[in-house]
Design a protein around this motif. Sequence first.
Motif, PDB file in Angstrom:
ATOM      1  N   PHE A   1     -46.834 100.479  73.200  1.00  0.00           N
ATOM      2  CA  PHE A   1     -47.294 100.685  71.823  1.00  0.00           C
ATOM      3  C   PHE A   1     -48.346 101.780  71.782  1.00  0.00           C
ATOM      4  O   PHE A   1     -48.311 102.657  70.933  1.00  0.00           O
ATOM      5  CB  PHE A   1     -47.947  99.416  71.259  1.00  0.00           C
ATOM      6  CG  PHE A   1     -47.002  98.315  70.969  1.00  0.00           C
ATOM      7  CD1 PHE A   1     -45.713  98.579  70.585  1.00  0.00           C
ATOM      8  CD2 PHE A   1     -47.408  96.995  71.074  1.00  0.00           C
ATOM      9  CE1 PHE A   1     -44.842  97.547  70.308  1.00  0.00           C
ATOM     10  CE2 PHE A   1     -46.543  95.969  70.803  1.00  0.00           C
ATOM     11  CZ  PHE A   1     -45.257  96.239  70.426  1.00  0.00           C
TER      12      PHE A   1
ATOM     13  N   HIS B   1     -52.372  84.373  65.078  1.00  0.00           N
ATOM     14  CA  HIS B   1     -51.004  84.641  64.614  1.00  0.00           C
ATOM     15  C   HIS B   1     -50.978  85.739  63.564  1.00  0.00           C
ATOM     16  O   HIS B   1     -50.083  86.582  63.551  1.00  0.00           O
ATOM     17  CB  HIS B   1     -50.380  83.356  64.065  1.00  0.00           C
ATOM     18  CG  HIS B   1     -50.289  82.274  65.090  1.00  0.00           C
ATOM     19  ND1 HIS B   1     -50.418  80.950  64.799  1.00  0.00           N
ATOM     20  CD2 HIS B   1     -50.097  82.351  66.423  1.00  0.00           C
ATOM     21  CE1 HIS B   1     -50.318  80.242  65.903  1.00  0.00           C
ATOM     22  NE2 HIS B   1     -50.126  81.082  66.903  1.00  0.00           N
ATOM     23  N   LEU B   2     -52.011  85.682  62.709  1.00  0.00           N
ATOM     24  CA  LEU B   2     -52.113  86.719  61.691  1.00  0.00           C
ATOM     25  C   LEU B   2     -52.271  88.090  62.353  1.00  0.00           C
ATOM     26  O   LEU B   2     -51.682  89.081  61.914  1.00  0.00           O
ATOM     27  CB  LEU B   2     -53.330  86.416  60.806  1.00  0.00           C
ATOM     28  CG  LEU B   2     -53.203  86.771  59.337  1.00  0.00           C
ATOM     29  CD1 LEU B   2     -52.033  86.049  58.724  1.00  0.00           C
ATOM     30  CD2 LEU B   2     -54.479  86.401  58.607  1.00  0.00           C
TER      31      LEU B   2
ATOM     32  N   ILE C   1     -51.096  89.012  65.323  1.00  0.00           N
ATOM     33  CA  ILE C   1     -49.799  89.456  65.844  1.00  0.00           C
ATOM     34  C   ILE C   1     -48.986  90.050  64.712  1.00  0.00           C
ATOM     35  O   ILE C   1     -48.389  91.121  64.834  1.00  0.00           O
ATOM     36  CB  ILE C   1     -49.046  88.280  66.481  1.00  0.00           C
ATOM     37  CG1 ILE C   1     -49.870  87.664  67.602  1.00  0.00           C
ATOM     38  CG2 ILE C   1     -47.703  88.712  67.018  1.00  0.00           C
ATOM     39  CD1 ILE C   1     -49.225  86.448  68.211  1.00  0.00           C
ATOM     40  N   MET C   2     -48.994  89.345  63.585  1.00  0.00           N
ATOM     41  CA  MET C   2     -48.197  89.765  62.451  1.00  0.00           C
ATOM     42  C   MET C   2     -48.650  91.128  61.942  1.00  0.00           C
ATOM     43  O   MET C   2     -47.837  92.024  61.704  1.00  0.00           O
ATOM     44  CB  MET C   2     -48.355  88.704  61.353  1.00  0.00           C
ATOM     45  CG  MET C   2     -47.272  88.666  60.354  1.00  0.00           C
ATOM     46  SD  MET C   2     -47.513  87.198  59.340  1.00  0.00           S
ATOM     47  CE  MET C   2     -47.526  87.957  57.746  1.00  0.00           C
TER      48      MET C   2
ATOM     49  N   GLY D   1     -47.776  93.932  64.317  1.00  0.00           N
ATOM     50  CA  GLY D   1     -46.363  94.282  64.177  1.00  0.00           C
ATOM     51  C   GLY D   1     -46.122  95.123  62.945  1.00  0.00           C
ATOM     52  O   GLY D   1     -45.448  96.158  63.004  1.00  0.00           O
ATOM     53  N   ALA D   2     -46.709  94.700  61.822  1.00  0.00           N
ATOM     54  CA  ALA D   2     -46.498  95.449  60.585  1.00  0.00           C
ATOM     55  C   ALA D   2     -47.087  96.847  60.691  1.00  0.00           C
ATOM     56  O   ALA D   2     -46.486  97.825  60.233  1.00  0.00           O
ATOM     57  CB  ALA D   2     -47.130  94.699  59.420  1.00  0.00           C
TER      58      ALA D   2
ATOM     59  N   ILE E   1     -47.475  98.631  63.396  1.00  0.00           N
ATOM     60  CA  ILE E   1     -46.641  99.470  64.257  1.00  0.00           C
ATOM     61  C   ILE E   1     -45.537 100.100  63.425  1.00  0.00           C
ATOM     62  O   ILE E   1     -45.320 101.318  63.456  1.00  0.00           O
ATOM     63  CB  ILE E   1     -46.051  98.637  65.411  1.00  0.00           C
ATOM     64  CG1 ILE E   1     -47.143  98.335  66.423  1.00  0.00           C
ATOM     65  CG2 ILE E   1     -44.909  99.373  66.087  1.00  0.00           C
ATOM     66  CD1 ILE E   1     -46.748  97.303  67.422  1.00  0.00           C
ATOM     67  N   VAL E   2     -44.864  99.269  62.626  1.00  0.00           N
ATOM     68  CA  VAL E   2     -43.803  99.794  61.768  1.00  0.00           C
ATOM     69  C   VAL E   2     -44.376 100.822  60.801  1.00  0.00           C
ATOM     70  O   VAL E   2     -43.821 101.905  60.608  1.00  0.00           O
ATOM     71  CB  VAL E   2     -43.116  98.643  61.013  1.00  0.00           C
ATOM     72  CG1 VAL E   2     -42.121  99.185  60.007  1.00  0.00           C
ATOM     73  CG2 VAL E   2     -42.426  97.719  61.986  1.00  0.00           C
TER      74      VAL E   2
ATOM     75  N   MET F   1     -38.843 100.997  68.942  1.00  0.00           N
ATOM     76  CA  MET F   1     -40.211 100.512  68.773  1.00  0.00           C
ATOM     77  C   MET F   1     -40.361  99.767  67.461  1.00  0.00           C
ATOM     78  O   MET F   1     -41.068  98.765  67.374  1.00  0.00           O
ATOM     79  CB  MET F   1     -41.192 101.682  68.785  1.00  0.00           C
ATOM     80  CG  MET F   1     -41.419 102.305  70.099  1.00  0.00           C
ATOM     81  SD  MET F   1     -41.959 101.132  71.307  1.00  0.00           S
ATOM     82  CE  MET F   1     -43.559 100.722  70.666  1.00  0.00           C
TER      83      MET F   1
ATOM     84  N   GLY G   1     -41.815  96.103  66.632  1.00  0.00           N
ATOM     85  CA  GLY G   1     -42.770  95.783  65.583  1.00  0.00           C
ATOM     86  C   GLY G   1     -42.286  94.618  64.742  1.00  0.00           C
ATOM     87  O   GLY G   1     -43.043  93.691  64.445  1.00  0.00           O
TER      88      GLY G   1
ATOM     89  N   LEU H   1     -42.797  91.369  66.652  1.00  0.00           N
ATOM     90  CA  LEU H   1     -44.160  90.839  66.594  1.00  0.00           C
ATOM     91  C   LEU H   1     -44.434  90.221  65.228  1.00  0.00           C
ATOM     92  O   LEU H   1     -45.005  89.137  65.123  1.00  0.00           O
ATOM     93  CB  LEU H   1     -45.170  91.958  66.863  1.00  0.00           C
ATOM     94  CG  LEU H   1     -45.250  92.456  68.288  1.00  0.00           C
ATOM     95  CD1 LEU H   1     -46.344  93.480  68.412  1.00  0.00           C
ATOM     96  CD2 LEU H   1     -45.540  91.300  69.225  1.00  0.00           C
ATOM     97  N   PHE H   2     -44.005  90.915  64.186  1.00  0.00           N
ATOM     98  CA  PHE H   2     -44.235  90.422  62.842  1.00  0.00           C
ATOM     99  C   PHE H   2     -43.604  89.044  62.665  1.00  0.00           C
ATOM    100  O   PHE H   2     -44.236  88.108  62.170  1.00  0.00           O
ATOM    101  CB  PHE H   2     -43.640  91.408  61.834  1.00  0.00           C
ATOM    102  CG  PHE H   2     -43.893  91.028  60.416  1.00  0.00           C
ATOM    103  CD1 PHE H   2     -45.088  91.354  59.810  1.00  0.00           C
ATOM    104  CD2 PHE H   2     -42.940  90.338  59.687  1.00  0.00           C
ATOM    105  CE1 PHE H   2     -45.328  91.000  58.497  1.00  0.00           C
ATOM    106  CE2 PHE H   2     -43.180  89.978  58.379  1.00  0.00           C
ATOM    107  CZ  PHE H   2     -44.374  90.311  57.783  1.00  0.00           C
TER     108      PHE H   2
ATOM    109  N   ILE I   1     -47.160  81.023  61.831  1.00  0.00           N
ATOM    110  CA  ILE I   1     -48.021  80.598  60.722  1.00  0.00           C
ATOM    111  C   ILE I   1     -47.274  79.591  59.849  1.00  0.00           C
ATOM    112  O   ILE I   1     -47.821  78.557  59.462  1.00  0.00           O
ATOM    113  CB  ILE I   1     -48.466  81.815  59.886  1.00  0.00           C
ATOM    114  CG1 ILE I   1     -49.470  82.632  60.678  1.00  0.00           C
ATOM    115  CG2 ILE I   1     -49.085  81.359  58.571  1.00  0.00           C
ATOM    116  CD1 ILE I   1     -49.869  83.909  60.029  1.00  0.00           C
TER     117      ILE I   1
END
Lengths: 358, 317
Positions: free
Chosen positions: A274, A319-320, A322-323, A326-327, A329-330, B112, B116, B119-120, B127
């Motif tokens: 990443f 967890h938030l 990680i989320m 991820g968002a 990165i996109v 990639m 992402g 992970l999301f 949650i």
Amino acid sequence: MIYRTVGQFKTSYASDQALFPVRQDAFLLGIILLFAWVIFPLTASEFAFQTLLIPILIYALAAMGLNILTGYAGQLSLGTGAFMGVGAYACYKLITIFPWMNPVVAILLSGIFSAGVGVVFGIPSLRIKGFYLAIATLAAQFFLVWLFEKWSWLYNDNASGAIQVPNLDMFGVFVAGPQAASITQYFVVLAIVSLMTVLCINLTRGNQGRIWKATRDMDIAAELIGINLMKSKLTAFAVSSYIIGVSGALFVFMWRGAAEPNLFDIPLSFRVLFIAIIGGLGSIMGNYLGAILIVGLPVVLNIVPEAIGLDIKSATVEHLNIMIVGALIVFFLIIEPHGLAALWRLVREKLILWPFPH
Amino acid sequence: MLNDIFIAPFADMIAAPDFLLQVLWEGLVSGILYALIALGLVLIFRSSRIFNFAQGIMVVFAALTLVGLYQMGLPAWVSVAATLAVMFALAWSIERVVLRPLVGQPDIILFMATIGITLFLIGFGEIIFGGETKQMITAELGIPTGSITLEPWGGLLILEEKDITIVIVAGLLVAGLLAFLGKTRMGRAIRALGDDHQAAMSVGISLQTIWVLVWFIAGMIALVTGVAWGARAGVSFALEVIAYKALPVLMLGGLESISGAIIGGLMIGMLEKLFEIYWGQPLLGGNTETWFAFVLALIVLLFRPQGLFGEKIIERV
């Protein structure tokens, strides 16, 4: 205005190809170095050293190693975590077999072991390309982590199966282990990372770097103009794994203090990937920008809810995190697929032309 | 040492053929699950050149949604329908939010992006559904839970009925999918898009619609895989690791080949069980299943770079 290049004439090729063709770049770097070497050590707290400064430098170094392989030589690798592990375990064995050895020397030597392992796992790259190669490097990832667990000689038959960093001193000052001060560790890491960065910049600017770039852009064409692909790809694997190995040794000896095999599992590989991609493939500076983002973001996300008085359970925060990572990165891939380094290039271009739009 | 490697394992196999069959059966069932995950990946790769790393987490997500909806009080089959609706919404939003802005970017960027997404979805799923392992609603879906005991050569062979169900359902799913791709208009559009994006678009095939469709089919496969694996091991995020197993399957079978994914999956499932039982545990201290498939695929690829069933690689400058 501050980035105006007017009046900086180049009268020879040598000066045009110089490291800093624009004077302000050198000035900017000077300021950054001033912060890194003087201002941060004077002002940073223990918390800042341990959660931000040291990990950012180490992750940036690991990403730099990966970037040599993926960004410059075009060989996608998902086995970074395991190669960091090789460096860490090699360093541990060196320190315990030769207790009199200078720790910095041991760290620099341990990279050689991971370079050797890297070359072995790089051999398939001569025949396999693209995603197939990426999956092939996963073989290294899973096999090596399994080996760290099963081969008890590597961790001196500890009952816990983990490696513990002993107290190591250099010229009478502790640099690793429980007794070492964060600030000493920071300086050791900073010195090694700076040295590696200078080497990497010059390596990628020079002949070898051009060979790698030719291999990356189209390997058959590169072969036709007389580049030995085998040599080019395997040196890329060797150099990259060396740097990654050193970063792995720093990771355990200068930061974590102890390591279990699963620390080097696939999440670590992805983390480094990443950083390299969000920072920008084929850029040295990008690794630092990416590391600042990926290491800094969770720290910020942990502090923010508390600061604004929200009461969330720490598991939920994780967890938030990680989320959101991820968002993001996109998000970053969408706004600039070539990474933060490309964003900075854009900004710099604009600054040079400012106040004119074109 | 040589005896331990080359002779003793085979002698064991011959001495206890019923145990060998049991091992092969176990391998076959997990191989089918690897093959199903690989199938989802191949479908997406063929139609869009995207290496969808998120397939594994889609499996977990589908299974968690199903169990979660059932626990909220919906009847079992209604929850299945609702889960499919959720997977469709997921496919649609992935296409809309992530893929559409990234059309035409290099492969690694799209790869990639799917990490992402992974992970999301991990964060999102934890949650909403919590991290603890959940029981798959096996009985409520009408999956038999008994077992059949056979006695070949006077030995003992236990076949779980849910495993047999998995094998049958997976077979039906693959057959249905092949028929869909081969016979229907939509299926042909998917294959056309895989052959040449621009040519397919120029004859009026909508890239966006097909991508949503393909991701939805991958989501359906994920749901079946999730139910099957959940019935065997419970539903949790640990399921995600089986997604990694689909990767060597793809290397063996080739990224483009549906039959390759299935045969590769079955081969890897059985070979890794065999290796673990007869070589891994006695000689190497066990747990070789984490890496065996990768090393096997690596060795095969050294001799056949396009995989066992991949298309011949022709390279031009």
